[in-house]
Design an enzyme around this catalytic site. Structure first.
Site, PDB file in Angstrom:
ATOM      1  CB  SER A 139      45.409  67.706  -0.911  1.00 21.74           C
ATOM      2  OG  SER A 139      44.350  67.191  -0.489  1.00 21.74           O
ATOM      3  CE1 TYR A 152      44.459  65.028  -5.739  1.00 20.43           C
ATOM      4  CE2 TYR A 152      43.907  64.755  -3.368  1.00 20.43           C
ATOM      5  CZ  TYR A 152      44.201  65.644  -4.697  1.00 20.43           C
ATOM      6  OH  TYR A 152      44.148  67.012  -4.396  1.00 20.43           O
TER       7      TYR A 152
END
Length: 273
Positions: A139, A152
């Protein structure tokens, strides 16, 4: 490695979203596709939709036995795995002090330990054969840390650190380590979140990047491509200026998801007791 055609490509979290788009792109490129997912029926449906030698299997990336069994059955039924795509992931979004312990544990277990498990179990066989590739869908949060995505982002930072070390250990072995770092993608995982200065990506944008990296391997690919150079340039600035630049680039996800019924629906399905 060259073309994806004829290669056996195994994809975790492959039944829906980005994983399904990767499966479709790889199949269209002539690969033999193995789809692993906790939802075995959905994995089988996606494989059936693709046709050919595509197969769907049950896979829980949080369990050593399940992952090892997945790799073994794919090799037995389809042949040695040329490419493993670590794609499975989950995300809780909100204030750090409101994050449920179950959500924190799930993100670490799936996003970080799931990748570590996949590499640890798949890479030795590739090394023994003298070649293979492991592609991880990380990501942009591997490089930046949006408010509301603290844990996250921590898992994705951890993934990139892990892959950086393993890549050096595997140097000269023929095993290629690659990471795709997309911004916000239009999937269930990102529902209700904001994109910041970058455009909203589609699952197919990520899938196309995977096929490009199979055809022309590289370690880190950011999506959109300009995100990587921008973050690198911002890192050269003094902290005060860097903070200002990043606040303009990176969305405040706490504000974005406040009051989002769609976000609550996604998270209640995955993190509720």
């Amino acid at each position: 490695m060259g073309s994806a055609s004829g290669r056996v490509i195994a994809i975790t979290g492959g039944a829906r979203g980005i994983g399904a788009a990767i499966a479709q792109r790889c199949h269209a490129a002539g690969a033999v596709v193995a789809i692993g997912d906790r939802d075995a029926r959905a994995a089988a449906r996606t494989a059936e939709m693709l046709g050919g030698r595509s197969r769907g299997y049950h896979l829980d990336v949080t369990d050593d036995g399940s992952f090892a069994e997945f790799l073994a059955i794919v090799e037995r039924e389809l042949g040695p795995i040329d490419v493993l795509v670590n794609n499975a992931g989950v995300m809780w979004v909100g204030p750090f002090d409101a994050e449920p312990a179950k959500a924190s544990a799930a993100m670490v277990s799936v996003n970080l330990l799931g990748v570590i498990r996949g590499v640890r179990l798949a890479a030795p066989a590739m090394r023994a054969r003298g070649g293979g590739q492991i592609i991880t869908i990380a990501s942009a949060a591997s490089k930046v840390a949006p408010p509301g995505e603290a844990t996250y982002a921590a898992t994705k930072h951890g993934v990139l650190g892990y892959l950086t070390a393993v890549r050096e250990e595997l140097r000269g072995s023929g095993v290629i380590i690659s990471a795709i770092l997309p911004g916000v993608v239009d999937t269930e995982l990102a529902v209700g979140t904001a994109t910041g200065a970058a455009k909203l990506l589609t699952p197919d944008d990520v899938a196309a990047a995977v096929v490009r990296v199979i055809n022309r391997p590289k370690f880190v690919t950011t999506l959109p491509r300009y995100v990587g150079p921008l973050v690198a340039a911002a890192g050269l600035l003094p902290q005060r200026l860097r903070d200002g630049v990043l606040r303009r680039m990176v969305p405040d996800q706490v504000a974005a998801v406040t009051g989002s019924a769609a976000r609550r629906g996604y998270e209640s399905d995955r993190f509720s007791d």
